[in-house]
Design an enzyme around this catalytic site. Structure first.
Site, PDB file in Angstrom:
ATOM      1  N   TRP A 130       0.813  -1.221   0.000  1.00  0.00           N
ATOM      2  CA  TRP A 130       0.000   0.000   0.000  1.00  0.00           C
ATOM      3  C   TRP A 130       0.840   1.262   0.000  1.00  0.00           C
ATOM      4  CZ3 TRP A 130       2.051   2.405   4.009  1.00  0.00           C
ATOM      5  CH2 TRP A 130       2.683   1.589   4.961  1.00  0.00           C
ATOM      6  N   ASN A 131       2.158   1.161   0.251  1.00  0.00           N
ATOM      7  CA  ASN A 131       2.878   2.417   0.542  1.00  0.00           C
ATOM      8  C   ASN A 131       3.048   3.335  -0.667  1.00  0.00           C
ATOM      9  OD1 ASN A 131       4.842   0.691  -0.443  1.00  0.00           O
ATOM     10  ND2 ASN A 131       6.434   1.448   0.921  1.00  0.00           N
ATOM     11  N   GLU A 228      10.747  -7.894  -3.669  1.00  0.00           N
ATOM     12  CA  GLU A 228      11.230  -6.576  -3.225  1.00  0.00           C
ATOM     13  C   GLU A 228      10.749  -6.410  -1.793  1.00  0.00           C
ATOM     14  OE1 GLU A 228      13.139  -4.685  -4.837  1.00  0.00           O
ATOM     15  OE2 GLU A 228      12.855  -5.103  -6.967  1.00  0.00           O
ATOM     16  N   CYS A 262      10.435   1.710   1.705  1.00  0.00           N
ATOM     17  CA  CYS A 262      11.428   0.635   1.871  1.00  0.00           C
ATOM     18  C   CYS A 262      12.841   1.190   1.817  1.00  0.00           C
ATOM     19  CB  CYS A 262      11.224  -0.446   0.818  1.00  0.00           C
ATOM     20  SG  CYS A 262      11.250   0.209  -0.851  1.00  0.00           S
TER      21      CYS A 262
END
Ligand code: NAP
Length: 454
Positions: A130-131, A228, A262
């Site tokens: 969702w980021n 990822e 991330c």
């Protein structure tokens, strides 16, 4: 997790979605396969025209899509607009470069002719977080669809409207029905989809836990996977760095997306001789950040995306403090509705505390001090992660050593770690494997076929 839009600014549930049934999933997989039979034969011009059109639709509607992201996951609106623009860039990049990346490579051998050709695999499942609700999906779909694959998206459960919007953008751009489909499914439903013989490969961006689960299923089924995963990127500042510039970038590097990135700089590893100055400047800049409604254009920090993320970061910070960590700013939850956590800086991070070993997915900077480059690199490499790293120095010898010894997928020197369609992106160690973007990203989901003719 329930598939729903819940505004993280005020906790309001705006829409709940029912997950697809097995029969509905079956119909979508059947459509993906039948579409692929025709789509794989289309020309690069056909696909490229549609991807360029996609870029145009994104740009014309950027405010609408940006608002959708902000409402579903709390990203400050100005960053959401920038994300939509970046999606348009990646569409254009692959529309313009696919020909070059997919051109057969002729190689002299004992054959009269031998070459390597790049062919699509079929339906690729993308499990996405969702980021960056649009960017993560577009950086997968742009090369995958240009290569002739068809895509199936299982998006995070808190951004269902973004997932549906992406599917509708592609249909409006003229991609045939079935080339890209959103599957509104919950994570336990992923296994069955991935085991289905109609799905040929999988890419997952998300946590280590989800990555391990999906990779082990893909492994059992002998399907290609790209992962990822998380990171705890070091941001190393040596004694000859430009400290003002480094602190300025440090704020963005840590705070972008409310700290939920991330490749955010999470651990600031400072040479002892500049650490006091860096700390002082960073605290000053943190004081100036505006926390508030993410729909307001001046807001720097919005709410965290879900109550669980707030709970996790609160726990990680208090545990680190309990074990001896020192707070320079922040460190206390805000009594407010919404999932707000204040900009926080911790120092004196104890060995074995969460601050030393875990990924902090929120606006918390962890400061460390070292005596030299060697110690900085040892600390940088001391976590399970290996996604990105940033180092600040002008010394060429230091740079050479950093390039050789820091265990990451991307090293940025005197700059912010960021993704760029022109450069491959991905991690090493527990940050995952495989690459996205650039030519390498496109080659992950093709059959690299060798042809030899006498
Ligand atoms: P997450 O919980 O792993 O969720 C990511 C996606 O995986 C969601 O669609 C989720 O669906 C799904 N999922 C979760 N568990 C699953 C399982 N057991 N089987 C199949 N699918 C599963 O990750 P997150 O907390 O949303 O995202 C944050 C993490 O992603 C951080 O660690 C961050 O560093 C990492 N990340 C990495 C990159 C990168 O490029 N390396 C980029 C962005 C984020 P549900 O929502 O339905 O659970």
């Amino acid at each position: 997790m329930t598939i729903a839009t819940i505004n993280p600014f005020n906790g309001e549930t705006l829409q709940i979605f029912t997950p697809l049934t097995s029969e509905e999933i079956n119909q979508k997989l059947a459509l993906a396969v039948s579409t692929f039979q025709d789509y794989r034969l289309t020309s690069l011009e056909f696909r490229g025209e549609r991807l360029l059109k996609t870029a145009e639709i994104l740009e014309v509607n950027r405010e609408k899509y940006a608002k959708l992201m902000t409402i579903e996951m709390g990203k400050p609106i100005k960053q959401a607009v920038a994300e939509i623009n970046k999606c348009a860039v990646v569409c254009r990049f692959y529309a313009e470069n696919a020909q070059k990346f997919l051109t057969p490579k002729y190689i002299d051998t004992d054959a009269s002719e031998s070459f390597v050709t790049y062919q699509p695999l079929g339906a690729i499942l993308a499990v996405m977080p969702w980021n960056f609700p649009f960017w993560q999906v577009f950086r997968f779909l742009s090369p995958a669809l240009m290569a002739g694959n068809v895509g199936l998206l299982k998006h995070a459960s808190n951004v269902p409207q973004c997932a549906l919007a992406i599917e509708s953008v592609l249909l409006s751009a003229g991609f045939p029905e079935g080339v890209f489909q959103t599957l509104l499914i919950e994570s336990p439903q992923v296994e069955k989809v991935l085991r289905d013989s109609r799905v040929k490969a999988v890419t997952l961006t998300g946590s280590e836990l989800a990555g391990k689960s999906v990779a082990s299923i893909a492994g059992q089924e002998l399907k290609k996977s790209v992962l990822e995963l998380g990171g705890s990127d070091p941001f190393i500042v040596l004694d000859d760095a430009n400290i003002e510039e480094a602190t300025e970038v440090a704020v963005t590097a840590r705070m972008l997306n409310n700290g939920q990135t991330c490749i955010a700089a999470k651990r600031f590893i400072l040479h002892n001789s500049i650490a006091d100055e860096f700390e002082k400047l960073l605290v000053e800049k943190y004081h100036n950040l505006i926390l508030g409604d993410p729909l307001e254009p001046n807001t720097d920090i919005g709410p965290l995306a879900t109550p669980n993320i707030l709970k996790d970061i609160t726990h990680q910070v208090s545990k680190t403090i309990e074990m001896g960590g020192k707070v320079l700013i922040g460190g206390q939850t805000i009594e407010n509705k919404g999932n707000f956590y204040p900009p926080t800086i911790l120092t004196n991070i104890p060995v074995n505390s969460p601050g030393m070993i875990e990924e902090f997915f929120g606006p918390v900077a962890l400061l460390f001090r070292v005596n030299n480059l060697q110690e900085a690199i040892e600390l940088a490499n001391s976590t399970i992660f290996g996604l990105g790293a940033s180092i600040w120095t002008k010394n060429e010898e230091n740079i050479k050593i950093a390039v050789r010894d820091i265990e990451v997928g991307a090293l940025f020197i005197n700059g912010l770690v960021k993704s760029d369609p022109r450069l491959p992106f991905g991690g090493t160690k527990s940050s995952g494997y495989g690459r996205e973007l650039s030519m390498e990203g496109m080659h992950e989901f093709v059959n690299i076929k060798t042809v030899w003719q006498k």
